[in-house]
Design an enzyme around this catalytic site. Structure first.
Site, PDB file in Angstrom:
ATOM      1  N   CYS A 161       0.807  -1.219   0.000  1.00  0.00           N
ATOM      2  CA  CYS A 161       0.000   0.000   0.000  1.00  0.00           C
ATOM      3  C   CYS A 161       0.837   1.266   0.000  1.00  0.00           C
ATOM      4  O   CYS A 161       0.300   2.358  -0.148  1.00  0.00           O
ATOM      5  CB  CYS A 161      -0.936   0.015   1.202  1.00  0.00           C
ATOM      6  SG  CYS A 161      -0.069   0.202   2.784  1.00  0.00           S
ATOM      7  N   GLY A 162       2.129   1.137   0.186  1.00  0.00           N
ATOM      8  CA  GLY A 162       2.979   2.313   0.143  1.00  0.00           C
ATOM      9  C   GLY A 162       3.691   2.614   1.445  1.00  0.00           C
ATOM     10  O   GLY A 162       4.755   3.224   1.457  1.00  0.00           O
TER      11      GLY A 162
END
Length: 305
Positions: A269-270
């Site tokens: 997701c980062g």
């Protein structure tokens, strides 16, 4: 070269004597107002990972509590996060050393996830849950008005930055976080297959994965055997739960995280991606805006000509 947990997370940076620097740790008396700093050279980090990989999660957690100042747990209350939380709760940690939680409310979690947060707060009242949301908004409706109805489809990197990465960095900065416990495990697949127990990111934040060696059955059995409240979606075919718009149930034999961003190459997701990636991304976004502004100005001039 050494990695360390100092600024940007520490509000004040102490100055170490040569003896302290050689030892790898700053003295608690070196500077009365400075937070302790922890240094890991690459050889030291490799040594720690060789030793920690043979320990049980409880032993790793004990090491973290006694070694890492300003330690927090980051979790969206998946099974691994719940196991970590429960193990910590049984260690009889003195109140000032309780490991508090950072929860990133993207405003797009399943209702079942948000309901679980309330249950966990009731079960573990000594643990503070610090909730961070995207900047400037408090609801999904406000998010849509500000950023569009489906930003995750139109620009998934920008969505990750706004909903997850920026709030995480804000949490680390505001809380003075030096180290975090994560719920990542090797058997979750993707890039997590060669996960170390302890990592240090580009700016010195220490990330510890205490259950890196455990598999899904181990964490699931622990949760069941200890009667820990868990996300109801797990009983409906989900194994890894994120935002509602990018999470699906999985089929028998698929990786745990196969239901995340299904059909895409994306696996994270980062939050655990290199920060430099987002610095570069934000620069590109700014250049794009500038180019669009120039084009609009030129178009306006051509219409007036």
């Amino acid at each position: 070269m050494s990695s360390r947990t100092s600024s940007p997370f520490s509000p004040v940076s102490g100055v170490n004597t040569p003896k302290e620097a050689d030892s790898g740790y700053s003295s608690g008396t070196a500077c009365e107002v400075a937070m302790p700093e922890v240094y890991f050279s690459k050889p030291h980090l490799q040594f720690l990972n060789r030793q920690l990989q043979f320990l049980e999660p409880q032993e790793i957690l004990k090491w973290c509590i006694t070694t890492l100042p300003h330690l927090y747990q980051t979790t969206a209350f998946g099974l691994t996060g719940l196991v970590t939380l429960d193990m910590l709760s049984k260690m009889k940690i003195p109140r000032p050393q309780v490991v508090n939680i950072i929860f990133l409310d993207t405003l797009h979690h399943f209702p079942e996830t948000l309901s679980l947060v309330d249950k966990i707060q009731d079960r573990y009242p000594l643990v503070n849950v610090h909730i961070f949301k995207p900047a400037g908004v408090n609801t999904a409706q406000e998010f849509a008005v500000k950023h569009g109805d489906k930003l995750w489809e139109e620009n998934d990197q920008l969505y990750d930055w706004i909903a997850k990465v920026e709030p995480a960095q804000r949490a680390y900065r505001e809380l003075g976080v030096n180290a975090i416990l994560t719920g990542r495990r090797r058997t979750q697949g993707g890039r997590r297959g060669d996960l170390d127990v302890i990592e240090v990111d580009e700016v010195g934040l220490i990330k510890v994965n205490p259950l890196a060696n455990w598999n899904f059955k181990q964490v699931y059995d622990y949760v069941k055997n200890n009667h820990i409240p868990y996300n109801e979606l797990l009983d409906r075919g989900y194994k890894s739960v994120g935002d509602w718009h990018s999470t699906q149930p999985i089929k028998e034999g698929e990786d745990e995280r196969a239901g995340r961003w299904k059909g895409q190459q994306k696996t994270e997701c980062g939050i655990h991606n290199p920060r430099s990636k987002y610095a570069q991304f934000l620069m590109e976004q700014e250049k794009k805006k500038e180019q669009e502004a120039v084009q609009q100005a030129l178009h306006k001039v051509s219409l007036q000509a």
